[in-house]
Design a protein around this motif. Sequence first.
Motif, PDB file in Angstrom:
ATOM      1  N   MET A  46     -12.952   0.919   4.200  1.00  0.00           N
ATOM      2  CA  MET A  46     -13.153  -0.021   4.746  1.00  0.00           C
ATOM      3  C   MET A  46     -12.855  -2.025   4.567  1.00  0.00           C
ATOM      4  SD  MET A  46     -15.591   1.292   7.159  1.00  0.00           S
ATOM      5  CE  MET A  46     -16.643   0.866   7.495  1.00  0.00           C
ATOM      6  N   LYS A  47     -12.579  -2.011   5.682  1.00  0.00           N
ATOM      7  CA  LYS A  47     -12.573  -3.845   5.294  1.00  0.00           C
ATOM      8  C   LYS A  47     -12.870  -4.873   4.857  1.00  0.00           C
ATOM      9  CE  LYS A  47      -9.739  -6.750   7.688  1.00  0.00           C
ATOM     10  NZ  LYS A  47      -8.866  -7.434   8.951  1.00  0.00           N
ATOM     11  N   ILE A  48     -13.418  -5.907   4.515  1.00  0.00           N
ATOM     12  CA  ILE A  48     -14.559  -6.822   4.202  1.00  0.00           C
ATOM     13  C   ILE A  48     -13.644  -8.070   4.912  1.00  0.00           C
ATOM     14  CG2 ILE A  48     -15.342  -8.763   2.407  1.00  0.00           C
ATOM     15  CD1 ILE A  48     -14.713  -6.377  -0.080  1.00  0.00           C
ATOM     16  N   ASP A  49     -14.045  -8.450   5.758  1.00  0.00           N
ATOM     17  CA  ASP A  49     -13.264  -9.605   6.937  1.00  0.00           C
ATOM     18  C   ASP A  49     -13.878 -10.875   5.740  1.00  0.00           C
ATOM     19  OD1 ASP A  49     -12.366  -8.046   8.699  1.00  0.00           O
ATOM     20  OD2 ASP A  49     -14.428  -7.843   9.296  1.00  0.00           O
ATOM     21  N   SER A  50     -15.248 -11.311   5.379  1.00  0.00           N
ATOM     22  CA  SER A  50     -15.533 -12.699   4.848  1.00  0.00           C
ATOM     23  C   SER A  50     -16.810 -12.270   4.008  1.00  0.00           C
ATOM     24  CB  SER A  50     -15.462 -13.740   5.055  1.00  0.00           C
ATOM     25  OG  SER A  50     -16.523 -13.854   6.292  1.00  0.00           O
ATOM     26  N   ILE A  51     -17.214 -13.161   2.626  1.00  0.00           N
ATOM     27  CA  ILE A  51     -18.871 -12.987   2.050  1.00  0.00           C
ATOM     28  C   ILE A  51     -19.037 -14.405   2.568  1.00  0.00           C
ATOM     29  CG2 ILE A  51     -20.473 -12.575   0.570  1.00  0.00           C
ATOM     30  CD1 ILE A  51     -17.890 -10.196  -0.088  1.00  0.00           C
ATOM     31  N   ILE A  52     -20.305 -15.039   3.002  1.00  0.00           N
ATOM     32  CA  ILE A  52     -20.104 -16.576   3.621  1.00  0.00           C
ATOM     33  C   ILE A  52     -21.550 -16.759   3.024  1.00  0.00           C
ATOM     34  CG2 ILE A  52     -21.193 -17.637   4.885  1.00  0.00           C
ATOM     35  CD1 ILE A  52     -17.983 -16.734   5.942  1.00  0.00           C
ATOM     36  N   PHE A  53     -21.848 -17.739   2.397  1.00  0.00           N
ATOM     37  CA  PHE A  53     -22.915 -18.007   1.656  1.00  0.00           C
ATOM     38  C   PHE A  53     -23.564 -19.561   1.726  1.00  0.00           C
ATOM     39  CE2 PHE A  53     -24.696 -19.405  -2.486  1.00  0.00           C
ATOM     40  CZ  PHE A  53     -26.050 -19.031  -2.749  1.00  0.00           C
TER      41      PHE A  53
ATOM     42  N   LYS B 152     -20.273 -21.003   3.293  1.00  0.00           N
ATOM     43  CA  LYS B 152     -18.984 -21.277   2.778  1.00  0.00           C
ATOM     44  C   LYS B 152     -17.757 -19.425   2.182  1.00  0.00           C
ATOM     45  CE  LYS B 152     -19.064 -25.627   0.770  1.00  0.00           C
ATOM     46  NZ  LYS B 152     -18.791 -27.144  -0.422  1.00  0.00           N
ATOM     47  N   LYS B 153     -17.199 -19.645   2.980  1.00  0.00           N
ATOM     48  CA  LYS B 153     -16.528 -18.107   1.928  1.00  0.00           C
ATOM     49  C   LYS B 153     -16.389 -18.381   0.464  1.00  0.00           C
ATOM     50  CE  LYS B 153     -13.333 -17.122   5.641  1.00  0.00           C
ATOM     51  NZ  LYS B 153     -12.079 -16.669   6.236  1.00  0.00           N
ATOM     52  N   LEU B 154     -16.758 -17.305  -0.003  1.00  0.00           N
ATOM     53  CA  LEU B 154     -16.574 -16.444  -1.163  1.00  0.00           C
ATOM     54  C   LEU B 154     -15.248 -15.810  -1.750  1.00  0.00           C
ATOM     55  CD1 LEU B 154     -20.633 -15.393  -2.361  1.00  0.00           C
ATOM     56  CD2 LEU B 154     -19.456 -17.216  -2.032  1.00  0.00           C
ATOM     57  N   GLN B 155     -15.170 -16.176  -3.253  1.00  0.00           N
ATOM     58  CA  GLN B 155     -14.228 -15.180  -3.338  1.00  0.00           C
ATOM     59  C   GLN B 155     -14.794 -13.682  -3.887  1.00  0.00           C
ATOM     60  OE1 GLN B 155     -10.945 -16.044  -3.323  1.00  0.00           O
ATOM     61  NE2 GLN B 155     -11.597 -17.753  -2.718  1.00  0.00           N
TER      62      GLN B 155
ATOM     63  N   LEU C 110     -26.976 -14.320   1.226  1.00  0.00           N
ATOM     64  CA  LEU C 110     -25.192 -14.041   1.654  1.00  0.00           C
ATOM     65  C   LEU C 110     -25.179 -12.756   2.824  1.00  0.00           C
ATOM     66  CD1 LEU C 110     -23.967 -11.039   1.020  1.00  0.00           C
ATOM     67  CD2 LEU C 110     -24.131 -12.262  -1.159  1.00  0.00           C
ATOM     68  N   ARG C 111     -24.027 -13.224   3.605  1.00  0.00           N
ATOM     69  CA  ARG C 111     -23.285 -12.699   5.146  1.00  0.00           C
ATOM     70  C   ARG C 111     -22.031 -12.255   4.902  1.00  0.00           C
ATOM     71  NH1 ARG C 111     -24.298 -14.169  11.056  1.00  0.00           N
ATOM     72  NH2 ARG C 111     -25.841 -14.245  10.680  1.00  0.00           N
ATOM     73  N   PHE C 112     -22.309 -10.029   5.408  1.00  0.00           N
ATOM     74  CA  PHE C 112     -21.630  -9.884   4.420  1.00  0.00           C
ATOM     75  C   PHE C 112     -20.740  -9.153   6.065  1.00  0.00           C
ATOM     76  CE2 PHE C 112     -20.183  -6.935   0.671  1.00  0.00           C
ATOM     77  CZ  PHE C 112     -18.331  -6.662   0.838  1.00  0.00           C
ATOM     78  N   TYR C 113     -19.495  -9.780   5.898  1.00  0.00           N
ATOM     79  CA  TYR C 113     -18.515  -9.291   7.550  1.00  0.00           C
ATOM     80  C   TYR C 113     -17.707  -8.240   7.302  1.00  0.00           C
ATOM     81  CZ  TYR C 113     -20.050 -13.591   9.946  1.00  0.00           C
ATOM     82  OH  TYR C 113     -21.070 -14.431  10.417  1.00  0.00           O
TER      83      TYR C 113
END
Length: 539
Positions: free
Chosen positions: A84-91, A94-97, A121-124
Amino acid sequence: MKNILLVLLIAIGSNTILFAQEKITRKDSLQGGLRYERTCYDILHYDLNIKINPNEKSIIGFNDITFKVVDNTQKLQLDLFSNMKIDSIIFNSKKLQYKRDYNAVFIDFPSFLELNSKQKLRFYYSGKPINAKRAPWDGGFVFTTDMNGKPWIGVACQGTGASLWYPCKDSQSDEPDNGATMKIAVPNGLTAVSNGRLMGSEDLHNDFTRWDWEVKNPINNYDINVTIAEFAHFHDNYKGLDLDYYVLRDNEDKARIQFEGVKPMLDCFQSKFGLYPFVEDGYKLVETPYLGMEHQSAVAYGNTYLKGYLGHDRSGTGIGMNFDYIIVHESGHEWFGNSITSKDIADMWIHESFTTYSEAVYVECQYGYDKGQVYVNGLKNTVNNDGPIIGKYGVNKEGSGDMYSKGALMLNTIRHLVNDDNKWWKILLNYSETYRHQIIDTNTVINFYNAETGMDLTKVFNQYLRYGTIPRLEYRINNENLECRWIAMVEDFDMPVDIKINGERIRLNPTTTWQTTKYKIKNSNEVEVMTDDFYINVN
């Protein structure tokens, strides 16, 4: 659920051999272990918002993960299968590494998180989740169609991991304290059914409708679920508990008859195990394209409206044909597995032994003690005694499928060790209520039963749970004296056992050395060992 099916396919023996030879990998440890990046925070809530496209067999969306910081950290581990692809993780906008390591996702924060603070956090993510080859034996999605060619979709992920289809802390050691919400968009005309209460639906004006569900109670990861079809829905209320049923439209008439079996099941289990654990979320049966699974407040049902197990009696006694196995067994998990959850899947016997025993409890409620005993003893034919019931800790490995029937027979043995049914039922009820909505381990169970029974049952639990063999009672006549001993794997095993001598019931207290009893015997025909009450071998 899945191991019992493997037993019925006579596959568990080979699986156990493979398990014994299997090399533990880093991937296993990342999924099953409790390293600092997992223990430094506590999950409070999941808010899953996704779209499932049946034509593409794909998922796209996000999970809002609310958690409490319980130890100083700048990094934590979440989980999502590597396909599954991680599109972005937002906190905080701002995007987290992050860094992927197999199915583990290690997320870096720009600074240390405040101790005891609540964070979100939001995990896309997106992708095509793995397809199950034969759910629920293995984990994954089932994309199929009903008899009218309409999409019929389900997912089962016990053991494999819920992170095969949504990002989460994929460990039974941590459930969202404040429950979860599942917002699932599917093509118009279909219904997406998940756990808890339906909060509403919304036409998204893009040929998709979103169905919103909410669970108020803590819920383990593999219980969070979705089933999609052109469903018929009907509702009932039984003694204050909401009952909802989602079935394929062509099966509604059969379902209305078959699902009446829910009511005597609830009467029995609530009398023996306490109030249904998830009243706030209601009780549901959902027709699935696989046999069944104990999804909390949304029990998966695929027994094709037959009595027994797909029209067969697992116990081989005929008694199992008096009830729908999936309704009884999977609903029993609401108390054992969903309300009381094991911290590590190595201790899944806490789910499966008690739930399999609940089948015999149901039989006893309906047909009396003798029938219940016949049923539970019939399960001996499904035991392989092929390895320990307890699996390997910290590496996402369950033990032998004997955790079902052998575990139930162990509990029946302990009942007869207690030798006081009023006391036994009080203990079982107290166990269910003491650990209601809690996560526990084997030692917790043993300590509880030791305290409640007033007996030291540690060796009994260890013999049945940690070794593939069951204890063997040997007895002989020496100069008309009855002598006996145990052959067991547990050192100094000393479980009491009942026999009859010329029809009189007597309790013996053998050890692993020959003991001379006070009883005079002329020949072995005078002795009957109570093997229906105690799951043992006899020489």
